[in-house]
Write a protein that holds these residues in place. Structure first.
Motif, PDB file in Angstrom:
ATOM      1  N   PRO A   1       5.261   4.653  -3.107  1.00 18.44           N
ATOM      2  CA  PRO A   1       5.398   3.048  -2.720  1.00 18.44           C
ATOM      3  C   PRO A   1       6.057   2.763  -1.434  1.00 18.44           C
ATOM      4  O   PRO A   1       7.112   3.603  -1.289  1.00 18.44           O
ATOM      5  CB  PRO A   1       5.877   2.521  -3.918  1.00 18.44           C
ATOM      6  CG  PRO A   1       6.714   3.394  -4.616  1.00 18.44           C
ATOM      7  CD  PRO A   1       6.047   4.686  -4.291  1.00 18.44           C
ATOM      8  N   GLN A   2       5.859   1.649  -0.807  1.00 15.64           N
ATOM      9  CA  GLN A   2       6.495   1.191   0.250  1.00 15.64           C
ATOM     10  C   GLN A   2       7.647   0.218  -0.168  1.00 15.64           C
ATOM     11  O   GLN A   2       7.362  -0.337  -1.237  1.00 15.64           O
ATOM     12  CB  GLN A   2       5.742   0.688   1.182  1.00 15.64           C
ATOM     13  CG  GLN A   2       4.757   1.371   2.057  1.00 15.64           C
ATOM     14  CD  GLN A   2       3.971   0.707   3.079  1.00 15.64           C
ATOM     15  OE1 GLN A   2       4.490   0.313   4.025  1.00 15.64           O
ATOM     16  NE2 GLN A   2       2.634   0.772   2.809  1.00 15.64           N
ATOM     17  N   PRO A   3       8.551  -0.121   0.455  1.00 18.42           N
ATOM     18  CA  PRO A   3       9.356  -1.239  -0.182  1.00 18.42           C
ATOM     19  C   PRO A   3       8.915  -2.480  -0.236  1.00 18.42           C
ATOM     20  O   PRO A   3       9.273  -3.396  -1.172  1.00 18.42           O
ATOM     21  CB  PRO A   3      10.641  -1.330   1.303  1.00 18.42           C
ATOM     22  CG  PRO A   3      10.398   0.121   1.706  1.00 18.42           C
ATOM     23  CD  PRO A   3       9.088   0.419   1.531  1.00 18.42           C
ATOM     24  N   SER A   4       7.926  -2.890   0.440  1.00 13.99           N
ATOM     25  CA  SER A   4       7.220  -4.251   0.268  1.00 13.99           C
ATOM     26  C   SER A   4       6.047  -4.123  -1.019  1.00 13.99           C
ATOM     27  O   SER A   4       5.525  -5.395  -1.293  1.00 13.99           O
ATOM     28  CB  SER A   4       6.477  -4.520   1.691  1.00 13.99           C
ATOM     29  OG  SER A   4       5.633  -3.383   1.936  1.00 13.99           O
ATOM     30  N   ASP A   5       5.920  -2.980  -1.391  1.00 11.87           N
ATOM     31  CA  ASP A   5       5.104  -3.036  -2.678  1.00 11.87           C
ATOM     32  C   ASP A   5       5.516  -3.808  -3.744  1.00 11.87           C
ATOM     33  O   ASP A   5       6.799  -3.833  -4.004  1.00 11.87           O
ATOM     34  CB  ASP A   5       4.408  -1.487  -2.936  1.00 11.87           C
ATOM     35  CG  ASP A   5       3.607  -0.990  -2.155  1.00 11.87           C
ATOM     36  OD1 ASP A   5       3.096  -1.690  -0.943  1.00 11.87           O
ATOM     37  OD2 ASP A   5       3.725   0.446  -1.774  1.00 11.87           O
ATOM     38  N   ALA A   6       4.762  -4.221  -4.760  1.00 14.01           N
ATOM     39  CA  ALA A   6       5.178  -5.005  -6.014  1.00 14.01           C
ATOM     40  C   ALA A   6       6.002  -3.906  -6.802  1.00 14.01           C
ATOM     41  O   ALA A   6       5.529  -2.656  -6.776  1.00 14.01           O
ATOM     42  CB  ALA A   6       3.910  -5.504  -6.856  1.00 14.01           C
ATOM     43  N   ALA A   7       6.865  -4.439  -7.359  1.00 14.05           N
ATOM     44  CA  ALA A   7       7.585  -3.558  -8.390  1.00 14.05           C
ATOM     45  C   ALA A   7       7.017  -2.989  -9.503  1.00 14.05           C
ATOM     46  O   ALA A   7       7.623  -3.843 -10.515  1.00 14.05           O
ATOM     47  CB  ALA A   7       9.321  -4.268  -8.532  1.00 14.05           C
ATOM     48  N   ASN A   8       6.028  -2.304  -9.613  1.00 14.98           N
ATOM     49  CA  ASN A   8       5.255  -1.679 -10.756  1.00 14.98           C
ATOM     50  C   ASN A   8       5.445  -0.620 -10.785  1.00 14.98           C
ATOM     51  O   ASN A   8       4.594   0.367 -10.379  1.00 14.98           O
ATOM     52  CB  ASN A   8       3.951  -2.316 -10.586  1.00 14.98           C
ATOM     53  CG  ASN A   8       2.980  -2.224 -11.839  1.00 14.98           C
ATOM     54  OD1 ASN A   8       3.280  -1.474 -12.818  1.00 14.98           O
ATOM     55  ND2 ASN A   8       2.026  -2.970 -11.870  1.00 14.98           N
TER      56      ASN A   8
ATOM     57  N   MET B   1       0.796  -1.157   0.086  1.00 12.87           N
ATOM     58  CA  MET B   1       0.015  -0.031   0.043  1.00 12.87           C
ATOM     59  C   MET B   1       0.781   1.294   0.038  1.00 12.87           C
ATOM     60  O   MET B   1       1.973   1.432   0.833  1.00 12.87           O
ATOM     61  CB  MET B   1      -1.071  -0.174   1.034  1.00 12.87           C
ATOM     62  CG  MET B   1      -1.661   1.292   1.250  1.00 12.87           C
ATOM     63  SD  MET B   1      -2.907   1.366   2.764  1.00 12.87           S
ATOM     64  CE  MET B   1      -4.046   0.324   2.192  1.00 12.87           C
ATOM     65  N   ALA B   2       0.576   2.379  -0.939  1.00 14.75           N
ATOM     66  CA  ALA B   2       1.482   3.371  -0.998  1.00 14.75           C
ATOM     67  C   ALA B   2       1.073   4.145   0.357  1.00 14.75           C
ATOM     68  O   ALA B   2       0.017   4.387   0.757  1.00 14.75           O
ATOM     69  CB  ALA B   2       0.942   4.194  -2.169  1.00 14.75           C
ATOM     70  N   LEU B   3       2.309   5.077   0.674  1.00 17.76           N
ATOM     71  CA  LEU B   3       1.935   5.969   1.634  1.00 17.76           C
ATOM     72  C   LEU B   3       1.840   7.303   1.099  1.00 17.76           C
ATOM     73  O   LEU B   3       1.954   7.343  -0.106  1.00 17.76           O
ATOM     74  CB  LEU B   3       3.527   5.946   2.612  1.00 17.76           C
ATOM     75  CG  LEU B   3       3.804   4.687   3.172  1.00 17.76           C
ATOM     76  CD1 LEU B   3       5.081   4.988   3.884  1.00 17.76           C
ATOM     77  CD2 LEU B   3       2.806   4.475   4.236  1.00 17.76           C
ATOM     78  N   LEU B   4       1.326   8.210   1.809  1.00 15.08           N
ATOM     79  CA  LEU B   4       1.272   9.545   1.294  1.00 15.08           C
ATOM     80  C   LEU B   4       2.178  10.554   2.049  1.00 15.08           C
ATOM     81  O   LEU B   4       2.590  10.560   3.248  1.00 15.08           O
ATOM     82  CB  LEU B   4      -0.245   9.977   1.786  1.00 15.08           C
ATOM     83  CG  LEU B   4      -1.347   9.114   1.061  1.00 15.08           C
ATOM     84  CD1 LEU B   4      -2.686   9.800   1.769  1.00 15.08           C
ATOM     85  CD2 LEU B   4      -1.286   9.036  -0.333  1.00 15.08           C
TER      86      LEU B   4
END
Length: 210
Positions: free
Chosen positions: A13-20, A1-4
């Protein structure tokens, strides 16, 4: 989940988000899109494109070459310039009640759009003289179409007394106007008595948004 981000609430994005990367770039671009200076041909084009504007949006309209912003309720002109109407011609009246038409000269009027505050500052002035030692008055009627919303009055008039030509001016606030509505301000004149001729030249009205 993206942070704001803490100030602009822009997603990242957070480091744990998919690399998209494309998806993350699109999310950021869409968040920024409504915060830039938008550009449209005119107000109709803006309204057609942005059905649900948000307060703080800023846009430039090619016609009539002005910036507008959304105040949370309506689109309004950003820092509108004063509206000014002037008439250097000379005209006279013997009417003891306010009239907009002078003998020998055309009316002096100016159109303006009410700001979000609904308040404007009117400045009225003229070079005035009388045929006798009596007073002459230059005030203003403010109208929405044919409806008078503020009538000329002695308390809102530039006043001069006597046969010598004097430059007189006055300022007053007009409140309670409907935002983004077009009004007209037209000078109105009178003589203190019907036996004296009041003469007015170099007349003007300036409307400043507040």
């Amino acid at each position: 989940m993206a942070l704001l981000t803490p100030l602009g609430s822009l997603p990242y994005p957070q480091p744990s988000d998919a690399a998209n990367i494309p998806q993350h770039m699109q999310s950021l671009a869409e968040a920024v899109d409504g915060r830039t200076v938008l550009r449209f041909a005119d107000q109709a084009s803006l309204d057609a494109k942005i059905a649900a504007p948000v307060g703080g949006m800023l846009a430039f309209l090619t016609t009539p070459k002005q910036f507008v912003y959304h105040n949370g309720s309506v689109w309004s002109v950003l820092a509108p310039p004063p509206a000014h109407g002037a008439n250097t011609g000379s005209g006279s009246t013997t009417s003891a009640t306010y009239v907009e038409a002078l003998t020998g000269s055309t009316a002096t009027t100016v159109s303006f759009t009410a700001p979000p505050s609904g308040t404007v500052l009117l400045t009225v002035g003229a070079r005035i003289s009388s045929s006798a030692a009596t007073a002459c008055y230059a005030s203003v009627n403010v109208k929405n179409g044919t409806t008078t919303v503020l009538a000329a009055a002695d308390t809102r008039a530039a006043i001069a007394t006597g046969t010598s030509a004097l430059s007189a001016t006055t300022q007053f606030q007009v409140t309670g106007l409907v935002a983004n509505t077009t009004y007209t301000a037209t000078l109105a004149y009178k003589s203190a008595v019907t036996t004296s001729t009041a003469t007015f030249t170099n007349r003007y009205i300036t409307v400043t948004s507040m």
